[in-house]
Scaffold this motif. Structure first.
Motif, PDB file in Angstrom:
ATOM      1  N   ASP A 138       1.005  -1.317   0.009  1.00 41.14           N
ATOM      2  CA  ASP A 138       0.178  -0.268  -0.257  1.00 41.14           C
ATOM      3  C   ASP A 138       0.485   1.139   0.333  1.00 41.14           C
ATOM      4  O   ASP A 138       0.317   2.082  -0.478  1.00 41.14           O
ATOM      5  N   THR A 139       1.907   1.027   0.340  1.00 44.07           N
ATOM      6  CA  THR A 139       3.078   2.033   1.146  1.00 44.07           C
ATOM      7  C   THR A 139       3.814   3.014   0.013  1.00 44.07           C
ATOM      8  O   THR A 139       3.604   3.944  -0.622  1.00 44.07           O
ATOM      9  N   VAL A 140       3.935   1.330  -1.378  1.00 45.66           N
ATOM     10  CA  VAL A 140       4.582   1.064  -2.042  1.00 45.66           C
ATOM     11  C   VAL A 140       3.769   2.427  -3.357  1.00 45.66           C
ATOM     12  O   VAL A 140       4.119   2.808  -3.788  1.00 45.66           O
ATOM     13  N   ARG A 141       2.353   2.368  -3.096  1.00 51.65           N
ATOM     14  CA  ARG A 141       1.801   2.506  -3.780  1.00 51.65           C
ATOM     15  C   ARG A 141       1.908   3.604  -4.243  1.00 51.65           C
ATOM     16  O   ARG A 141       1.235   4.642  -4.520  1.00 51.65           O
ATOM     17  N   LEU A 142       1.915   4.089  -2.793  1.00 52.54           N
ATOM     18  CA  LEU A 142       1.467   5.790  -2.588  1.00 52.54           C
ATOM     19  C   LEU A 142       2.725   6.460  -3.160  1.00 52.54           C
ATOM     20  O   LEU A 142       2.721   7.774  -3.440  1.00 52.54           O
ATOM     21  N   ALA A 143       3.727   5.803  -2.323  1.00 51.50           N
ATOM     22  CA  ALA A 143       5.479   6.547  -2.996  1.00 51.50           C
ATOM     23  C   ALA A 143       5.521   6.528  -4.436  1.00 51.50           C
ATOM     24  O   ALA A 143       6.510   6.974  -4.545  1.00 51.50           O
ATOM     25  N   LEU A 144       4.742   5.363  -5.429  1.00 48.69           N
ATOM     26  CA  LEU A 144       4.784   5.764  -6.920  1.00 48.69           C
ATOM     27  C   LEU A 144       5.103   6.971  -7.111  1.00 48.69           C
ATOM     28  O   LEU A 144       5.783   7.719  -8.474  1.00 48.69           O
TER      29      LEU A 144
END
Ligand SMILES: Nc1ncnc2c1ncn2[C@@H]1O[C@H](COP(=O)(O)OP(=O)(O)OP(=O)(O)O)[C@@H](O)[C@H]1O
Ligand SMILES: [Mg+2]
Lengths: 277, 312
Positions: free
Chosen positions: A202-208
C-alpha cells in the motif's frame, strides 16, 4: 421501502452500467475540450504546435514507437521506457526492502527506536531535490545518482509508515506469540513482518508518485535516455506532439503499476482489506 | 517457606503491589493456586483484574512482590503460561489451521518447518476436531463467528501445553447464548484434562459457574487507614471461595446456594457503599493465605512473610 436514488445523495447506488458511464464521463469531457481547443487553434494557424491534433500525435508516436532511431538503431520509446523503469524499480525496491526492515525494527525494538527514530524523521524532512546537485557531484551523472535520488526520496516515507504500522500491532499479539514459543526475532520476522507486507505494498503504491517525480527530475537534468530525458529534450522544439503522448504513456505505466499492485494484494493477502479480527 | 509453598502450589503470588505512577491498582495481593484448579477472578470494572493477569503473564512488571510458577519467579511471557484474550488472540493473516500450528512452527527454524508440517497438522486437526472446528480449518479468522474464533484461540493456546491457561474475559464479546455454550465447552475440556486455569471476568455469574475456586478482587474495603475517600487504596482479594463442581449443567446457575453466594459476593466486592474491614474478609478457602505487610500487625521490621492459615 423507498427506492434508492441512482445518482444523488448519501444513499445513491448507481447501477452497474451507469457506474462505468460516470467513470468515463470526466475523461470524455477533457478529450472533447482538448479537441475543440485544438481545432480552434488550427483554424487560425495551420502549423500550430501547442495543441496538436490526435492525428499529429499518432504520427509522431509512430516514429518513436515503431521506427528505429537512425543514430542509435533503437526504438526510442521502448529504450526510454526500459531505461526509466530500470531506475525506478531498482530505487523503489531498494527503498522498500530497507524501509521495511528499518520500520519494523523501529516499531518493535524500543532500543533501536531510540537510536533511529529521530534521525529517520529528520532525514525524511530533507527535500530530496535540494540535494540532487550533491548526488550528481558525488555519484556522477550515471545511473547511480538517479537511483540514489529515488531511494532517498521514498525510503524515509516507507520506513516511517512501516514503523507506524508495526507500532499498531496490538501488544497482545506480541505477548501471544511469545507464549506460543516464538523467539524475539521470531516475533519480529515471523509474526509481525508477514502482517505488515500488504501495508508495505500500500505504501509503495502511494510512494510511486513521488518516485516518478524524482526519476523525471533527475533525467531532465542529466541523462542520455529515459522518458523524462526525452520530454525535456524535445521541449526545445516545442514538440507537444511528442510530449503529450509521453506524459500519457508515463501516466498509463503508473496507473498500471498501481492497478497490478492492488490486484496482487487482493489475491495474495485476502485478509488485509477485510481488516482482520 | 516459599519452598514449601512452591512444592504444594503451581502459582504463588506474594505481597504483590502494582501502581501506575501515583495510582495504586493492586495492593498486597497474596494467593496460591493448586495445579488443576479452575480459578476465576471477578471484581468490579477497573479494579485491576487484567492488571493482575498481565503481571502473572509477564507482560508487565510488579511494583513490588513476588510471583512464582512451579517455584520459579516468573519472567517474560513464555510457553509455561498460555493466554486467550477477549480480542487479538488470533493472527488475522493466518488460516485457522495455521493459527493452531503456529506455536509448533515458531519453535523450530523456518527452514525445517516445511518438513515437519505434516505432523503438526495432524496434531492440530485432533484439537480442531475437539473444538468442533475441523471443517473450518482453512478459513480465515475473520470468516468465523465470535464463538468460533475464541474456540480457535483456546485450541491455539492449549496445543502449546502451558502449565497455566490464562484467560481475560474470553467470552466477554459474545452474545448470551454463545457465551453459555462456550462456558459449558471450556468446562468439558477442563473436566477431561484438568489443566490449571486462571480466568478473569467481570461477570459474577460466569465466575461462579466456571470456577472450582473464585477470587474476588475489589477496591471497596476499609482498613486501619480509615474510611476517607482521599485514601488511595489499591484492590485486594476480598473473598476467596471453594466452589463445589456439580454435574455440568446451565441449571446450576439457578440453584439456591449459587444465588446465595452470588448475593454475598456482590455485597462484599461490588458495592461501593459496603466497605468491609480487611480483617473481616472471607478468605475461608483452605489454600487461602495472607502475609502481614507493614501497617498490618507487627511485621514492620521483618519482611519474612507469615502464614495466616484461615482454616485453623
Ligand atoms: N498502563 C496503564 N497505565 C495507567 N493506568 C493503567 C494502566 N493499565 C491499567 N491502568 C489502570 O488500572 C486500573 C485497573 O485496570 P484493569 O484493566 O486491570 O482493570 P480491570 O479490572 O481489568 O477492568 P475491566 O473489568 O474493565 O476489564 C484502571 O483504573 C486503569 O485505568
Ligand atoms: Mg480487564
Amino acid at each position: 421501502m423507498r427506492k434508492k436514488p441512482a445518482l444523488w445523495g448519501l444513499h445513491a447506488s448507481p447501477p452497474g452500467l451507469l457506474k462505468y458511464v460516470l467513470a468515463a464521463l470526466p475523461f470524455l469531457v477533457v478529450v472533447l475540450v482538448y479537441l475543440i481547443a485544438s481545432d480552434l487553434r488550427h483554424d487560425v494557424n495551420h502549423a500550430d504546435k501547442l495543441l496538436p491534433g490526435f492525428g499529429q500525435m499518432l504520427d509522431s508516436l509512430k516514429d518513436l514507437a515503431l521506427v528505429p532511431d537512425q543514430r542509435t538503431g533503437k526504438i526510442l520509446l521502448l529504450a526510454d521506457t526500459l531505461a526509466s523503469l530500470k531506475r525506478l524499480l531498482i530505487g523503489v525496491v531498494l527503498a522498500s526492502v530497507f524501509g521495511l526492515f528499518l520500520g519494523v525494527n523501529m516499531g518493535l525494538l524500543p532500543g533501536f527506536r531510540a537510536l533511529q527514530l529521530s534521525f529517520v524523521t529528520f532525514f525524511s524532512m530533507i527535500p530530496p531535490l535540494a540535494i540532487l546537485p550533491i548526488l550528481f557531484i558525488s555519484f556522477g551523472v550515471g545511473e547511480l545518482a538517479k537511483i540514489v535520488l529515488i531511494f532517498i526520496g521514498v525510503f524515509p516515507v516507507i520506513a516511517r509508515d512501516i514503523y507506524l504500522a508495526s507500532t499498531q500491532v496490538p501488544r497482545e499479539q506480541v505477548v501471544k506469540a511469545l507464549t506460543l514459543g516464538a523467539t524475539q526475532l521470531g516475533v519480529i520476522y515471523r509474526v509481525v513482518l508477514p502482517q505488515i507486507l500488504p501495508r508495505l505494498l500500500d505504501t509503495v503504491r502511494l510512494a510511486l508518485g513521488p518516485a516518478w517525480l524524482f526519476l523525471i527530475a533527475s533525467e531532465a537534468i542529466a541523462a542520455t535516455n529515459g522518458l523524462g530525458y526525452r520530454i525535456f529534450l524535445v521541449r526545445r522544439y516545442l514538440a507537444m506532439d511528442i510530449i503529450l503522448p509521453y506524459v500519457l504513456w508515463i501516466t498509463f505505466i503508473g496507473f498500471s503499476m498501481d492497478w497490478l499492485l492492488r490486484r496482487y494484494m487482493r489475491w495474495r493477502y485476502p485478509w488485509y482489506e477485510r481488516g482482520g479480527n | 517457606m516459599t519452598d514449601t509453598l512452591a512444592s504444594k502450589y503451581q502459582l504463588v503470588i506474594q505481597d504483590v503491589h502494582k501502581s501506575y505512577g501515583e495510582k495504586k491498582v493492586l495492593e498486597d495481593i497474596d494467593l496460591t493456586v493448586r495445579s488443576g484448579e479452575f480459578c476465576t477472578v471477578v471484581g468490579p470494572s477497573g479494579c485491576g483484574k487484567s492488571t493482575l493477569l498481565r503481571l502473572i503473564l509477564g507482560q508487565e512488571d510488579v511494583s513490588s512482590g513476588f510471583i512464582y510458577i512451579d517455584g520459579k519467579p516468573v519472567g517474560l511471557p513464555s510457553t509455561d503460561r498460555g493466554i486467550v484474550y477477549q480480542r487479538y488472540s488470533l493472527f488475522p493473516h493466518l488460516s485457522v489451521l495455521d493459527n493452531v500450528i503456529l506455536g509448533q512452527t515458531l519453535r523450530i527454524a523456518p527452514w525445517s518447518a516445511r518438513s515437519k508440517r505434516k505432523a503438526f497438522v495432524d496434531e492440530a486437526m485432533v484439537y480442531l476436531e475437539r473444538m468442533r472446528l475441523a471443517e473450518h480449518s482453512h478459513k480465515l479468522p475473520s470468516e468465523l463467528s465470535g464463538g468460533m474464533q475464541q474456540r480457535v484461540a483456546i485450541a491455539q493456546a492449549l496445543i502449546a501445553k502451558p502449565k497455566i491457561l490464562m484467560m481475560d474475559e474470553p467470552f466477554g464479546a459474545l452474545d448470551p447464548e454463545t457465551r453459555e455454550e462456550m462456558q459449558i465447552f471450556i468446562l468439558e475440556l477442563w473436566d477431561a484434562s484438568r489443566f490449571t486455569v486462571f480466568f478473569v471476568t467481570h461477570d459474577l455469574e460466569e465466575a461462579l459457574f466456571l470456577g472450582s475456586r473464585i477470587f474476588v478482587l475489589s477496591q471497596f474495603y476499609t482498613d486501619q487507614r480509615g474510611n476517607g475517600q482521599q485514601i488511595r487504596r489499591g484492590a485486594k482479594i476480598v473473598a476467596d471461595h471453594h466452589l463445589p463442581k456439580t454435574p455440568l449443567s446451565a441449571e446450576t446457575k439457578r440453584a439456591p446456594h449459587f444465588l446465595d453466594l452470588m448475593e454475598s459476593i456482590r455485597r462484599d466486592g461490588f458495592n461501593p457503599a459496603h466497605l468491609q474491614h480487611v480483617d473481616d474478609f472471607n478468605l475461608r478457602h483452605p489454600d487461602s493465605f495472607r502475609t502481614l505487610s507493614p501497617g498490618e500487625g507487627d511485621s514492620q521490621s521483618d519482611r519474612m512473610p507469615q502464614l495466616w492459615d484461615k482454616s485453623q
